[in-house]
Design an enzyme around this catalytic site. Structure first.
Site, PDB file in Angstrom:
ATOM      1  N   GLU A  80      74.355  20.963  73.178  1.00  0.00           N
ATOM      2  CA  GLU A  80      75.403  20.653  72.196  1.00  0.00           C
ATOM      3  C   GLU A  80      75.879  19.206  72.261  1.00  0.00           C
ATOM      4  O   GLU A  80      76.324  18.755  73.316  1.00  0.00           O
ATOM      5  CB  GLU A  80      76.594  21.579  72.441  1.00  0.00           C
ATOM      6  CG  GLU A  80      77.759  21.354  71.505  1.00  0.00           C
ATOM      7  CD  GLU A  80      78.958  22.229  71.809  1.00  0.00           C
ATOM      8  OE1 GLU A  80      79.822  22.369  70.934  1.00  0.00           O
ATOM      9  OE2 GLU A  80      79.035  22.767  72.937  1.00  0.00           O
ATOM     10  N   GLU A 128      85.487  28.174  66.416  1.00  0.00           N
ATOM     11  CA  GLU A 128      85.887  27.506  67.654  1.00  0.00           C
ATOM     12  C   GLU A 128      86.940  26.442  67.307  1.00  0.00           C
ATOM     13  O   GLU A 128      86.704  25.245  67.400  1.00  0.00           O
ATOM     14  CB  GLU A 128      84.670  26.875  68.336  1.00  0.00           C
ATOM     15  CG  GLU A 128      84.955  26.459  69.773  1.00  0.00           C
ATOM     16  CD  GLU A 128      83.750  25.831  70.459  1.00  0.00           C
ATOM     17  OE1 GLU A 128      83.127  26.515  71.292  1.00  0.00           O
ATOM     18  OE2 GLU A 128      83.437  24.663  70.165  1.00  0.00           O
TER      19      GLU A 128
END
Length: 278
Positions: free
Chosen positions: A148, A247
């Protein structure tokens, strides 16, 4: 069902192990977590409590991070951290064990900050070794390692999709590991100045997972200016068929108002990046 809820950042007013049940009550059926323990190898009782909180809530664990260190203190992963490699390696089997028991197959490995006194090349070499080990371990349960790009961490070297994709390509070329993929967090990519639309068009079919928050502010969909609904739709068009991870930061009582504002089950609705559209 489209969405999964990251319980490590959302519903923060509740104790961590009460959040899966709250997610279920809000109409969603899947959860994600950052590493939920203080150590790479927690005790059996800790593991059992965590796993039971998920199964008792009746939700599916669809994403779990490897231990990333002390996140509140600024740590962003152990993958490239000399001196903590054995800690990461010990964590791999624990993560794979949780995944195997709960049917989770996506595992996010935060790369780690650049560290003074260590050559970046040496950190990158270590990262290849650790990512390879992680990929081999989760492959046994049909799992995928995710890599990520992250914002808000000036010493974290993976800021754009291309940064992460170069690492993924190197691991594949040097080791043959095929189960490592990009985690495309549209918030992080956007805040870092990446061209999210271009990333989607070029790489959506290869996304391992997608996460969203609005910007500025890392709030719920509709609180900022990002065209999240459009990006999600384009990701589908260009081949991504997985869940969308929520998120973002929002008070528990209003965290899912954007979903309640549209008709149908919350977990099946598109996330809008504008307040004037569903």
């Amino acid at each position: 069902m489209t969405f999964s809820v990251n319980c490590s950042i959302m519903l923060a007013e509740l104790p961590l192990l009460e959040r899966p049940a709250a997610v279920k009550a809000a109409g969603f059926d899947a959860v994600e977590f950052w590493w939920p323990f203080a150590r790479s190898v927690p005790g059996d009782a800790e593991l059992s409590r965590f796993e039971r909180a998920i199964t008792d809530a009746g939700v599916q664990l669809v994403g779990l991070n490897f231990n990333a260190g002390d996140m509140p203190a600024g740590d962003r992963g152990l993958v490239s951290w000399p001196g903590r490699s054995s800690e990461f390696r010990d964590n791999i089997d624990v993560v794979a064990g949780i995944g195997g028991r709960l049917g989770c197959t996506s595992f996010n490995a935060l790369y780690g900050n650049r560290l003074p006194g260590h050559a970046p090349e040496a950190q990158d070499d270590l990262a290849v070794q650790n990512l390879t080990a992680a990929a081999a371990a989760v492959a046994r349960i049909g799992g995928t390692v995710l890599l990520e790009p992250v914002s808000g961490a000036p010493d974290y070297p993976l800021r754009t999709a291309d940064d992460a994709l170069r690492v993924i390509a190197r691991v594949k070329e040097e080791t043959g590991a095929a189960n490592i993929r990009l985690l495309a967090d549209f918030y992080h990519l956007s805040v870092n100045g990446d061209d999210v639309g271009a990333v989607i068009e070029q790489h959506a079919k290869d996304f391992g997972h997608v996460q969203i928050a609005d910007a500025p502010g890392r709030g719920a969909p509709g609180t900022g200016q990002l065209p999240l609904a459009d990006w999600i739709a384009r990701s589908r068009e260009f081949g991504y068929d997985g869940r969308i991870g929520l998120e973002y930061q929002a008070p528990a009582e209003t965290a899912f108002e954007w979903a309640r504002a549209v008709s149908g089950p919350a977990s099946q609705q598109p996330a809008s990046g504008r307040k004037d559209r569903p």
